[in-house]
Design an enzyme around this catalytic site. Sequence first.
Site, PDB file in Angstrom:
ATOM      1  N   SER A 202      34.871  30.918  41.135  1.00  0.00           N
ATOM      2  CA  SER A 202      36.036  31.715  40.771  1.00  0.00           C
ATOM      3  C   SER A 202      36.926  31.904  42.007  1.00  0.00           C
ATOM      4  O   SER A 202      37.305  30.914  42.624  1.00  0.00           O
ATOM      5  CB  SER A 202      35.576  33.039  40.157  1.00  0.00           C
ATOM      6  OG  SER A 202      36.603  33.614  39.426  1.00  0.00           O
ATOM      7  N   LYS A 206      38.006  28.917  44.889  1.00  0.00           N
ATOM      8  CA  LYS A 206      39.213  28.592  45.671  1.00  0.00           C
ATOM      9  C   LYS A 206      38.887  28.619  47.165  1.00  0.00           C
ATOM     10  O   LYS A 206      39.238  27.711  47.915  1.00  0.00           O
ATOM     11  CB  LYS A 206      40.327  29.617  45.418  1.00  0.00           C
ATOM     12  CG  LYS A 206      40.788  29.763  43.989  1.00  0.00           C
ATOM     13  CD  LYS A 206      41.951  30.775  43.933  1.00  0.00           C
ATOM     14  CE  LYS A 206      42.031  31.558  42.627  1.00  0.00           C
ATOM     15  NZ  LYS A 206      42.250  30.809  41.426  1.00  0.00           N
ATOM     16  N   HIS A 338      31.694  32.520  32.490  1.00  0.00           N
ATOM     17  CA  HIS A 338      32.388  32.167  33.733  1.00  0.00           C
ATOM     18  C   HIS A 338      31.382  32.241  34.890  1.00  0.00           C
ATOM     19  O   HIS A 338      30.726  33.270  35.067  1.00  0.00           O
ATOM     20  CB  HIS A 338      33.538  33.160  33.932  1.00  0.00           C
ATOM     21  CG  HIS A 338      34.363  32.914  35.165  1.00  0.00           C
ATOM     22  ND1 HIS A 338      34.795  31.677  35.545  1.00  0.00           N
ATOM     23  CD2 HIS A 338      34.842  33.784  36.089  1.00  0.00           C
ATOM     24  CE1 HIS A 338      35.510  31.792  36.666  1.00  0.00           C
ATOM     25  NE2 HIS A 338      35.549  33.052  37.016  1.00  0.00           N
TER      26      HIS A 338
END
Length: 389
Positions: A202, A206, A338
């Site tokens: 998540s 990045k 997720h």
Amino acid sequence: MFHLLLPSLLIVGSALGQSTPACPSLPGAINYAANPKLPDPFLPISGARLTKKDEWPCRKEEIRQLFQRYSYGIMPPKPSSVTASMSGNSLRITVSEGGKSMSFSVSVRLPTSGSAPYPAIIAYGGSSLPIPNTVATITYQNFEMAADNGRGQGKFYELYGSNHNAGGMIAAAWGVDRIIDALELTPAAKIDPKRVGVTGCSRNGKGSMIAGAFVDRIALALPQEGGQAAAGCWRIADEIQNNGTKVETARQIVTGDTWFSTDFSKYVNAVPSLPWDNHMLHALYAYPARGLLIIENTAIDYLGPTSNYHCATAGRKVHEAFGVKDYFGFSQYSHYDHCGFPSAQQPELTAFIERFLLAKDTKTDVWKTDGKWPIDEKRWIDWTVPALS
Ligand SMILES: *[C@@H]1O[C@H](CO)[C@@H](O)[C@H](O)[C@H]1NC(C)=O
């Protein structure tokens, strides 16, 4: 024509920690005509399109400077002093620069099989991927280095000052660079610094993608579900949003979070005028080639699955030019949790770890998605892969 005029305070080569003296410095003002397609990674800001492989290092440096100037803020060079010591499972790293110093620690969990020195994966905040018991896990509390909420807070800013323009992502990447310094200095850590990977999910997907892109000593990056700014491109995200699906866009990402430099907010309403997009982040892994496996999720619209697919497809064209397509894998699979890790993606994770951390001869030619959208490369890419001599 739409021109971006840039502040001159960031242009001096020496102010950019990652600059290479032999390369031309980035011009202070860059006139880049608005381009709705993904910019050509083979075309430097000043100069002609690349024809030779040995022109890439300066283009690579230029791309790093573009990301720092427009979006991340400056990543300082290696500080004047880095020392480290191992105590139990904790590696303590002390860094000094300009009369200031700070220390931070990472925890090292050695594997139960294999022999020292071991390969390792630096996990932002702990790994959400299964790490095999042949590979060590180095847990990096990246939000201690650069706070997730609270600009200018964290160990990085204790050293460089709370007004330093680095956003949290590049500050944390600087910390990864220091972890590798420490591993090189500390045989007692029992880690082989030439076989170190990085992962996160998540927002940390990045962060880990950016760290691997800026730290050449990272042998493998495994960014998971990072969406835009990891796998995906800002231009494509804007179009998804304009088409009516909520996704993380450049305009949105600068509100609230401290991940990027405040300078980025000047450009987010004119994304087509950026002389870069995130496919060039992927390209930073291309030559000399290092491993990159992007692990994504088609079930979560906010991750921008079509942007991730098309952006990575563009990024991999740089790998193609250098004959190393199989160093860059992409795996996109639908699941509703997720940062969960479906077993369907295990084979590619195993293959990349084996090849890039365990020095096995495993095949890593992976490019897969269960997304059902039309694949339309030409919609985003109007340049070709050059034959580089
Ligand atoms: C936006 O919608 C248009 C028209 O339906 C479509 O052609 C295009 O692919 C969409 N863009 C993205 C990024 O999904």
